[in-house]
Design a protein around this motif. Sequence first.
Motif, mmCIF file in Angstrom:
data_model
loop_
_atom_site.group_PDB
_atom_site.id
_atom_site.type_symbol
_atom_site.label_atom_id
_atom_site.label_comp_id
_atom_site.label_asym_id
_atom_site.label_seq_id
_atom_site.Cartn_x
_atom_site.Cartn_y
_atom_site.Cartn_z
ATOM 1 N N ALA A 12 0.829 -1.210 0.000
ATOM 2 C CA ALA A 12 0.000 0.000 0.000
ATOM 3 C C ALA A 12 0.860 1.255 0.000
ATOM 4 C CB ALA A 12 -0.926 -0.010 1.221
ATOM 5 N N ALA A 35 0.856 -2.751 -9.199
ATOM 6 C CA ALA A 35 -0.205 -2.167 -8.371
ATOM 7 C C ALA A 35 -1.582 -2.724 -8.679
ATOM 8 C CB ALA A 35 -0.221 -0.648 -8.540
ATOM 9 N N TRP A 58 -3.931 -4.703 -6.089
ATOM 10 C CA TRP A 58 -4.333 -4.171 -4.792
ATOM 11 C C TRP A 58 -5.742 -4.617 -4.398
ATOM 12 C CZ3 TRP A 58 -8.416 -1.166 -3.334
ATOM 13 C CH2 TRP A 58 -9.143 -0.533 -4.348
ATOM 14 N N GLN A 59 -6.649 -4.740 -5.382
ATOM 15 C CA GLN A 59 -8.014 -5.115 -5.063
ATOM 16 C C GLN A 59 -8.090 -6.559 -4.553
ATOM 17 O OE1 GLN A 59 -10.991 -3.072 -5.153
ATOM 18 N NE2 GLN A 59 -11.469 -4.833 -3.850
ATOM 19 N N ILE A 89 -1.674 3.443 -2.156
ATOM 20 C CA ILE A 89 -3.074 2.999 -2.177
ATOM 21 C C ILE A 89 -3.631 3.109 -0.761
ATOM 22 C CG2 ILE A 89 -4.645 1.107 -2.742
ATOM 23 C CD1 ILE A 89 -2.489 0.080 -4.658
ATOM 24 N N HIS A 92 2.685 1.924 -3.506
ATOM 25 C CA HIS A 92 1.837 2.398 -4.607
ATOM 26 C C HIS A 92 0.881 3.516 -4.184
ATOM 27 C CE1 HIS A 92 3.306 -0.817 -7.177
ATOM 28 N NE2 HIS A 92 3.028 -1.694 -6.223
#
Length: 654
Positions: free
Chosen positions: A231, A300, A303-304, A236, A234
């Motif tokens: 996180a 990246a 991430w989800q 996020i 990137h």
Amino acid sequence: MNNKTYELLTLKDIFDSGNRQLSVPDYQRGYSWEEEQRKDLIGDIIQIITQDHRHFTGTVVASQNGESSIFDLVDGQQRVTSLVIFMSCILRAAKKIGLIELNSESLSTIEQVYVRSGIDTGNTTYQLQLGSIRDPLFHEILDDGQPVNQKIKSKADQNIVDAANQFQIYLTGKDRDELECIYLAVTEKLGFLLYAPKKDAEIGIMFEVINNRGKPLSELEKIKNYLIYFAGRHGINDLKVKVNSNWPVLLESLNSANFTSNDDENRFLRVCWIVFKDYNKSKSYHVYDNLKQFCPAADAVHWQELSDFVEFVTNSAKTYTYLFDSRNSGLSDKEKQILQRIALHPAQASILPLIVSLYSKEFDVERRVKILDVLEKLNFRYYITGIANRNDSGQGELFELAYYYHKNDFSLYEDSEGYEATDYLYEYLVWFVDENANDQKFIQYLTLDKNESGDYYKWQGLKFFLGSYEDELLSQNRQSSQIARFVASRDKVSPNDFYHQEHIWARKEISLYDDINDLDVNKRRLGNFIILMETINIKVSDHRIEQKIEEYFEGTKAQPNTLMIRELRNDFEAAKKEIDNSHEFKRQVKSYWYSVYQKFLDIREQRILNFAIKRWAVDGLSKPVEKVLIDSFSEDNEIFKCKPEYSEKKNMDE
């Protein structure tokens, strides 16, 4: 932290003479130091009292929280937490003997540097904060030395309470000079290396590297830090927020389920990985490495999926509380009953992925109950009895089933068309039982052939089996379930509440033999065992059966015991009557009594096996057994017959 970053700093420097507060982020694990680690700390303090130089104690990694004076404590939290508790105990010990200062420093000043400030103004600020979930009890311990209003909710909470007790015991009886020496050692002679990274990505790397040089991180901790690193790298924020908000819930749930050790956490995580990502059992032992492989830090786009994984493991931890925390709430009574039974099984590993998968997808209570019921019966019939062959236990098949149920995709199963997922899951599990642990096999594995060498005293499922039978007797007498008490281990209950599994015909009872024989198959068969409170058995353990039964019965008058004890007298009289009616014996010689004993065990074993067929019955089996008959006097090697009968020879590797 300017030019002092790489100096060997004191505890006073770490708190910047009271101008700096430390906060443990919520995603960190709770306080995990136990007696041995705290004992080592006390030993270090004792050793350095007479030293003139600073003793290197460890590394502290902290990150400033914005422009405030609060720093997030990324590494070193276990030692710092211990020392703050220790300092609160020093202050309490000093006040107890009437001191107002130590080494010319007032106790109030010391308290402001290491423990808390702002008490007089009503704006109390604690120098160390463990997070919103942990702080209430932690700060109560700092204030009072023991819980007052807060309840111990986790292993971490218990460790905090135990730490205060351990330190207080060490300080008890110390005079002023001794307390001043200890205070000086803690505040001036313990040395720390301090590092203050400014980026989340850097913090994640530092945390993992530093901890891998000390006590090994669990897979769960490594994954947490990889998520933080990912996180931060990137930028996020949503992923960071999800980790911060979910991790306290995750850890609290595992604590409630008593999954607190690294091994416990790793086993939990493997179950999650099997359901969420890959049902390959061997790969599940390396979840951290697999996660980095499937979701590489350089990309990246993952991430989800990482965010979904965080949510999944958090919800799975909640499922573990349903299963392993007897205080679970929010479930139907039937669910609680079945989950308790599964939790009391001596092993659940083969069905845990299916339970986790079930609670991730099915929200209808009745449908969950239907699946849980067949899972409990499958696990007992196939795994607990020992039918499952170690080389082909069917685990992989069930793991695959859990994975595809979670994905809501049974398209690879050729007979799944037209089924809703939960309905198909149920039908498959019934088929699995029918294929691997049908009624005939089930009874085969609950009985010993005349030439078998097995011993049910060594069976891992014996206490649960007998406890379940006793629970049935309680139900018939309109009494509530007590199975958790019956199967509890000795270290979980008081001595007077411990239920012991015992031979009825004692191994050392040899009065009916011409030669010593404590390995008679009758002494090893399932019908020869009972559970009862240990105290009632001590005096009579090696007596003859007829004497034992009477002494058991008399013992229950003074102290309530298991209901199954009261069946023994009638069973023995029935056995004796049947042998007498056979007119085979003219006198009550050894062989007469041996036959009575054998018939008595037949009667008892037949009853508990018919209970088993009813208790673990699975609807939909192709050849269900309605009744079991036991006759160890027959010429057959196999002592049982099933009604209705069908031919299926035993296939056991014993």
